[in-house]
Write a protein that holds these residues in place. Structure first.
Motif, PDB file in Angstrom:
ATOM      1  N   ASP A 142      -1.749 -37.638  32.766  1.00 61.33           N
ATOM      2  CA  ASP A 142      -1.261 -38.961  33.065  1.00 61.33           C
ATOM      3  C   ASP A 142      -0.737 -38.861  34.686  1.00 61.33           C
ATOM      4  O   ASP A 142      -0.804 -39.601  35.624  1.00 61.33           O
ATOM      5  CB  ASP A 142      -0.368 -39.432  32.192  1.00 61.33           C
TER       6      ASP A 142
ATOM      7  N   THR B 290       1.657 -46.149  31.292  1.00 64.11           N
ATOM      8  CA  THR B 290       1.804 -46.065  32.579  1.00 64.11           C
ATOM      9  C   THR B 290       2.087 -47.754  32.994  1.00 64.11           C
ATOM     10  O   THR B 290       1.010 -48.497  33.061  1.00 64.11           O
ATOM     11  CB  THR B 290       0.912 -45.495  33.341  1.00 64.11           C
TER      12      THR B 290
ATOM     13  N   THR C 278      -4.530 -44.796  32.913  1.00 63.86           N
ATOM     14  CA  THR C 278      -4.256 -43.437  33.500  1.00 63.86           C
ATOM     15  C   THR C 278      -5.480 -42.444  32.826  1.00 63.86           C
ATOM     16  O   THR C 278      -5.977 -41.598  33.510  1.00 63.86           O
ATOM     17  CB  THR C 278      -3.052 -42.711  33.504  1.00 63.86           C
TER      18      THR C 278
ATOM     19  N   LEU D 131      -7.434 -45.906  38.538  1.00 61.21           N
ATOM     20  CA  LEU D 131      -5.892 -46.322  38.652  1.00 61.21           C
ATOM     21  C   LEU D 131      -5.914 -47.056  40.085  1.00 61.21           C
ATOM     22  O   LEU D 131      -5.172 -48.123  40.652  1.00 61.21           O
ATOM     23  CB  LEU D 131      -4.931 -45.278  38.676  1.00 61.21           C
TER      24      LEU D 131
END
Length: 207
Positions: free
Chosen positions: A86, A176, A191, A198
């Motif tokens: 991530d 996230t 992510t 992203l």
């Protein structure tokens, strides 16, 4: 560590908000720059004040990031799988967004908050964050400070039993989150779909 907890929490947070947005906009609406009413997390009570510590041992509070779009992730540096993937997506996605639009990308600050203060000293979490992007901020704190920050950001975590080497896992939510310059929650960034997804999400939301 799995994404089940994260996915169920995400669904609980955004399902009613997404349904309301679709009801208002309809299927044939022309695309436009998203307003706050379009944010998937608009009105959600996520985020808030915290007091943590950066790589230099300096006290950092949420308001220190006022005026910046903020990507916030809770994890730990000894994570063998999800966290580094991530973090790499966050750093790589921001790099790609910088290539797409350097001016808007400069408004984004990624923040990695450790939920493992016993092992993640300020120096350790700072080095970990910087390895994925030079502007990624690594934060930690006392167990009490970390617990208060996690509660404000709807992040949960628990510690496993140490093995014969002393290593232990930390199960935690892996979300996230993107916040606007006023600290309001905007969206959950996917992510797990990689840095390009992203970057595209940042390009959609960051103004």
């Amino acid at each position: 560590m799995t994404r089940k907890k994260s996915l169920s929490l995400r669904q609980a947070l955004i399902a009613p908000l997404l349904a309301a947005t679709l009801a208002v906009t309809g299927c044939n609406s022309a695309p436009s720059a998203p307003s706050e009413a379009d944010w998937p997390l608009a009105g959600a009570t996520i985020g808030g004040d915290f007091t943590l510590v950066d790589k230099d041992g300096k006290t950092v509070i949420w308001q220190d990031f006022a005026g910046q779009w903020r990507i916030v992730y809770f994890g730990f540096t000894f994570c063998p799988d999800v966290c580094p993937v991530d973090a790499a997506a966050i750093g790589g996605g921001l790099n790609r967004f910088e290539e797409m639009d350097a001016a808007r990308a400069a408004k984004v600050t990624p923040i990695f908050i450790s939920v493992d203060p016993k092992r993640d000293t300020p120096e350790v979490v700072g080095e970990f964050a910087a390895a994925f992007h030079p502007r990624m901020v690594g934060l930690t704190g006392t167990p009490e400070q970390v617990a208060a920050a996690a509660k404000a950001f709807v992040a949960t975590y628990s510690y496993g039993e140490p093995d014969e080497t002393g290593y232990y896992r930390v199960d935690h939510t892996a979300m996230t989150l993107l916040f606007d310059p006023d600290g309001k929650p905007v969206a959950i960034l996917e992510t797990h779909q990689g840095p390009q997804e992203l970057a595209d999400e940042l390009a959609k939301w960051v103004q």
